[in-house]
Each structure stands twice: as structure tokens, then as C-alpha cells.
Design an enzyme around this catalytic site. Structure first.
Site, PDB file in Angstrom:
ATOM      1  N   SER A 141      43.367  23.495  43.786  1.00 38.56           N
ATOM      2  CA  SER A 141      42.501  24.058  42.740  1.00 38.56           C
ATOM      3  C   SER A 141      41.925  22.887  41.967  1.00 38.56           C
ATOM      4  O   SER A 141      42.481  21.771  42.027  1.00 38.56           O
ATOM      5  CB  SER A 141      43.353  24.915  41.800  1.00 38.56           C
ATOM      6  OG  SER A 141      42.657  25.229  40.613  1.00 38.56           O
ATOM      7  N   TYR A 154      51.200  26.838  37.286  1.00 43.48           N
ATOM      8  CA  TYR A 154      50.059  26.795  38.203  1.00 43.48           C
ATOM      9  C   TYR A 154      49.546  25.355  38.330  1.00 43.48           C
ATOM     10  O   TYR A 154      49.358  24.837  39.438  1.00 43.48           O
ATOM     11  CB  TYR A 154      48.949  27.723  37.690  1.00 43.48           C
ATOM     12  CG  TYR A 154      47.826  27.941  38.672  1.00 43.48           C
ATOM     13  CD1 TYR A 154      47.954  28.877  39.695  1.00 43.48           C
ATOM     14  CD2 TYR A 154      46.645  27.217  38.592  1.00 43.48           C
ATOM     15  CE1 TYR A 154      46.918  29.083  40.610  1.00 43.48           C
ATOM     16  CE2 TYR A 154      45.609  27.416  39.496  1.00 43.48           C
ATOM     17  CZ  TYR A 154      45.749  28.354  40.503  1.00 43.48           C
ATOM     18  OH  TYR A 154      44.732  28.552  41.407  1.00 43.48           O
TER      19      TYR A 154
HETATM   20  P1  NAD Z   1      43.592  36.590  45.832  1.00 40.77           P
HETATM   21  O1  NAD Z   1      44.467  37.179  44.789  1.00 40.77           O
HETATM   22  O2  NAD Z   1      42.377  37.324  46.294  1.00 40.77           O
HETATM   23  O3  NAD Z   1      44.458  36.219  47.126  1.00 40.77           O
HETATM   24  C1  NAD Z   1      45.785  35.799  47.066  1.00 40.77           C
HETATM   25  C2  NAD Z   1      46.424  36.088  48.396  1.00 40.77           C
HETATM   26  O4  NAD Z   1      47.771  35.591  48.363  1.00 40.77           O
HETATM   27  C3  NAD Z   1      46.525  37.580  48.723  1.00 40.77           C
HETATM   28  O5  NAD Z   1      46.342  37.775  50.105  1.00 40.77           O
HETATM   29  C4  NAD Z   1      47.961  37.917  48.320  1.00 40.77           C
HETATM   30  O6  NAD Z   1      48.493  39.043  48.991  1.00 40.77           O
HETATM   31  C5  NAD Z   1      48.656  36.634  48.763  1.00 40.77           C
HETATM   32  N1  NAD Z   1      49.957  36.427  48.150  1.00 40.77           N
HETATM   33  C6  NAD Z   1      50.287  36.408  46.839  1.00 40.77           C
HETATM   34  N2  NAD Z   1      51.613  36.231  46.694  1.00 40.77           N
HETATM   35  C7  NAD Z   1      52.124  36.120  47.955  1.00 40.77           C
HETATM   36  C8  NAD Z   1      53.424  35.946  48.468  1.00 40.77           C
HETATM   37  N3  NAD Z   1      54.502  35.861  47.665  1.00 40.77           N
HETATM   38  N4  NAD Z   1      53.591  35.904  49.805  1.00 40.77           N
HETATM   39  C9  NAD Z   1      52.527  36.033  50.645  1.00 40.77           C
HETATM   40  N5  NAD Z   1      51.272  36.202  50.210  1.00 40.77           N
HETATM   41  C10 NAD Z   1      51.074  36.247  48.881  1.00 40.77           C
HETATM   42  O7  NAD Z   1      43.196  35.158  45.257  1.00 40.77           O
HETATM   43  P2  NAD Z   1      42.232  33.976  45.716  1.00 40.77           P
HETATM   44  O8  NAD Z   1      41.407  33.638  44.543  1.00 40.77           O
HETATM   45  O9  NAD Z   1      41.567  34.256  47.007  1.00 40.77           O
HETATM   46  O10 NAD Z   1      43.302  32.801  45.867  1.00 40.77           O
HETATM   47  C11 NAD Z   1      43.551  32.122  47.066  1.00 40.77           C
HETATM   48  C12 NAD Z   1      43.997  30.721  46.712  1.00 40.77           C
HETATM   49  O11 NAD Z   1      42.951  30.033  46.045  1.00 40.77           O
HETATM   50  C13 NAD Z   1      45.204  30.669  45.780  1.00 40.77           C
HETATM   51  O12 NAD Z   1      46.084  29.636  46.193  1.00 40.77           O
HETATM   52  C14 NAD Z   1      44.589  30.330  44.441  1.00 40.77           C
HETATM   53  O13 NAD Z   1      45.486  29.671  43.583  1.00 40.77           O
HETATM   54  C15 NAD Z   1      43.458  29.417  44.884  1.00 40.77           C
HETATM   55  N6  NAD Z   1      42.387  29.261  43.893  1.00 40.77           N
HETATM   56  C16 NAD Z   1      41.611  30.320  43.541  1.00 40.77           C
HETATM   57  C17 NAD Z   1      40.610  30.136  42.594  1.00 40.77           C
HETATM   58  C18 NAD Z   1      39.716  31.249  42.178  1.00 40.77           C
HETATM   59  O14 NAD Z   1      38.889  31.004  41.287  1.00 40.77           O
HETATM   60  N7  NAD Z   1      39.797  32.420  42.732  1.00 40.77           N
HETATM   61  C19 NAD Z   1      40.421  28.873  42.019  1.00 40.77           C
HETATM   62  C20 NAD Z   1      41.239  27.832  42.425  1.00 40.77           C
HETATM   63  C21 NAD Z   1      42.212  28.025  43.365  1.00 40.77           C
END
Ligand code: NAD
Length: 259
Positions: A141, A154
Site C-alpha cells: 500500500s 495496517y
Molecule cells: P477487498 O475488501 O475488496 O478485498 C479483500 C479480499 O481479501 C477479499 O477477497 C476478502 O475476502 C479477502 N480476505 C480478507 N480477509 C481474509 C482472510 N483472513 N483470509 C482470506 N482472505 C481474506 O479489498 P481491496 O481493496 O481489493 O484490497 C486488496 C488488497 O489491496 C489488500 O491487501 C489491501 O490492503 C490492499 N490495498 C487496498 C487499497 C484500496 O484503496 N482499496 C489501497 C492500498 C492497499
């Protein structure tokens, strides 16, 4: 990338789902992982497989529980053969001032966001090195590069993931295996929608005001990032042509970390 075997953790929604779709479109067999409604996940797997002509399966392994990881990896190997590509993307968030931050949330975030990647990498790297080819991408991130208040677990886990990425990259570099991190800025997915709603309650602002004044204020492009931009970056890092990129942390953040 035709017939490469890929695992994308946390791919039942958001960035992970977009990445699974992109890898399948490029010819990979893909294991999805994550939580959600079983019928909806079955439908997703069938839809992606029909479009790509590749095998698409799902593991519901809970990555906060390391003992569930070997069975997930064994299921992938049984379905397609050894894994060539691993995208450690599953992530979870908790927002609270440090003095109220629950210990169990600290443990959960470290387990899902950081330790799961370690356990998976540890298991897949020997085979990748033996076969002389592998691609590992960890979704960190911008908060793996800079700090933010009220997100101690985080920020620590995402900084840790960049450290893990660099360490592994150097260790496996001579064996045709690369390990990189992508650092998304604000991507409009479920994790962010939830935070917008929480911040609206905490600040008394409307959700559109929270989006503009909190989430997009520091972003030079003033735009939310589409999950597909992350998916394309990750897929490139998994390609043949990205073989000289390793140990990198690549910001896909609308310029956020450029200030
Ligand atoms: P999202 O909530 O759409 O997806 C998260 C995914 O992780 C889902 O499929 C969920 O079921 C799975 N998950 C959560 N806990 C779990 C567990 N214990 N075991 C297995 N699967 C699990 O979110 P996203 O935004 O697509 O996030 C994906 C990645 O991107 C994450 O690592 C998040 O930290 C990172 N990220 C997202 C953003 C953003 O702005 N959305 C920014 C920076 C980083």
C-alpha cells in the site's frame, strides 16, 4: 503467460478479483481465495473460466490461520500442477487510535496482511527455484511507504510486506524468480467503501464530502484508482518481460507519494 499456474489471495472482490480476471485473460489457470457467498463465488469462477478458457478454482482458506495454508496450496497443485505465480493480496483493515486499538485486531492484521505472505512464499519458493521460474507479487500500500494515524497495524504490516519483498527478492534472484510489491493509493473497493462510511459517522460529513475532502485531498490526480490499473500492473510484473524487475515497490497511487 499461457498455461502458467497462479494463486491470487483475497480475490473474491476488489483488486484481487480484477487481478485474477487479468491473469486468466492472459492464459493463466487461477486459484481464487477469499470469503463470500459460495454460490456467487462459483458463478465468478465459471464466468472467468468461460471467458478465458483456463481453469479457475477457489479456496476458502482463512489466511489468519496458517494451518489452512498447506491445504490451499495442495488444492492448487492438484488442480493445475505447481504454482508459477503467487499474488499475496489478501488484506484487512482496522482504524482506531492506538490507545484503543484491540490487541486481537493487531494480531489479525499482522497475520492476514503479512504473515500469510511469509507462509505462502516459504512453501512455494523451493519449487519455483528448482524449476528456474517464478513470480511473486505482494500487495502492499502507499501506507507501506508513509505513515497514517489510527492505522498502526495496517501501516506496520504493509511496511513489513515491503521488507519481506526485498529480502525474498535478493534471496531468489539468481533462480529466475522475482518478488515485487505494488503499493496502491486509494482504490474504490469494499475495504475503502467501508472506511468512507466509518469516517462519515466519525466526522459528521456526508460520504461524498469524506471522499473529496479526506480520501482525494492529497491525491494529485483527484481520482480514485480503478482496480483494473492494479491488475494490469501486477500482471505485467508476472510477465516474461518483467524478469529484470525485482525487489521493487511500485506505487500505483495517482501521485500521492510524489509529494
Ligand atoms: P477487498 O475488501 O475488496 O478485498 C479483500 C479480499 O481479501 C477479499 O477477497 C476478502 O475476502 C479477502 N480476505 C480478507 N480477509 C481474509 C482472510 N483472513 N483470509 C482470506 N482472505 C481474506 O479489498 P481491496 O481493496 O481489493 O484490497 C486488496 C488488497 O489491496 C489488500 O491487501 C489491501 O490492503 C490492499 N490495498 C487496498 C487499497 C484500496 O484503496 N482499496 C489501497 C492500498 C492497499
Amino acid at each position: 503467460m499461457k498455461n502458467r499456474n497462479a494463486l491470487v489471495t483475497g480475490s473474491t472482490s476488489g483488486i484481487g478479483l480484477a487481478t485474477a480476471r487479468e491473469l486468466a485473460n492472459r492464459g493463466c489457470h487461477v486459484m481464487l481465495n477469499g470469503f463470500g457467498d459460495a454460490a456467487e463465488i462459483d458463478r465468478l469462477c465459471a464466468e472467468i473460466a468461460a471467458r478465458s478458457g483456463t481453469k479457475v478454482i477457489h479456496s476458502g482458506a482463512d489466511l489468519s490461520r496458517p494451518e489452512q495454508i498447506p491445504a490451499m496450496l495442495a488444492q492448487a497443485v492438484e488442480a493445475f500442477g505447481p504454482l508459477d505465480i503467487v499474488v499475496n493480496n489478501a488484506g484487512t483493515q482496522h482504524v482506531s487510535p492506538v490507545q484503543n486499538f484491540p490487541d486481537e485486531k493487531w494480531d489479525l492484521l499482522l497475520a492476514v496482511n503479512l504473515s500469510a505472505a511469509f507462509h505462502i512464499i516459504k512453501a512455494v519458493v523451493p519449487g519455483m527455484m528448482e524449476r528456474g521460474w517464478g513470480r511473486i507479487v505482494n500487495t502492499s500500500s502507499v501506507l507501506g511507504m508513509v505513515g497514517a494515524p489510527h492505522k498502526p497495524a495496517y501501516v506496520a504490516s504493509k511496511h513489513g510486506l515491503i521488507g519481506l519483498t526485498k529480502s525474498i527478492a535478493i534471496e531468489v534472484a539468481e533462480h529466475g524468480v522475482t518478488c515485487n510489491a505494488v503499493c496502491p493509493g486509494t482504490v474504490l473497493t469494499a475495504i475503502i467503501e467501508k472506511q468512507i462510511a466509518q469516517q462519515a459517522v466519525a466526522t459528521g460529513l456526508r460520504e461524498d464530502q469524506v471522499m473529496k475532502e479526506v480520501f482525494l485531498r492529497e491525491i494529485p490526480t483527484k481520482k480514485m484508482i480503478p482496480p483494473e490499473h492494479l491488475a494490469a500492473t501486477i500482471a505485467f510484473l508476472c510477465s516474461e518481460e518483467a524478469g529484470s524487475i525485482t525487489g521493487a515497490a511500485i506505487a500505483v497511487d495517482g501521485g500521492y507519494t510524489a509529494h
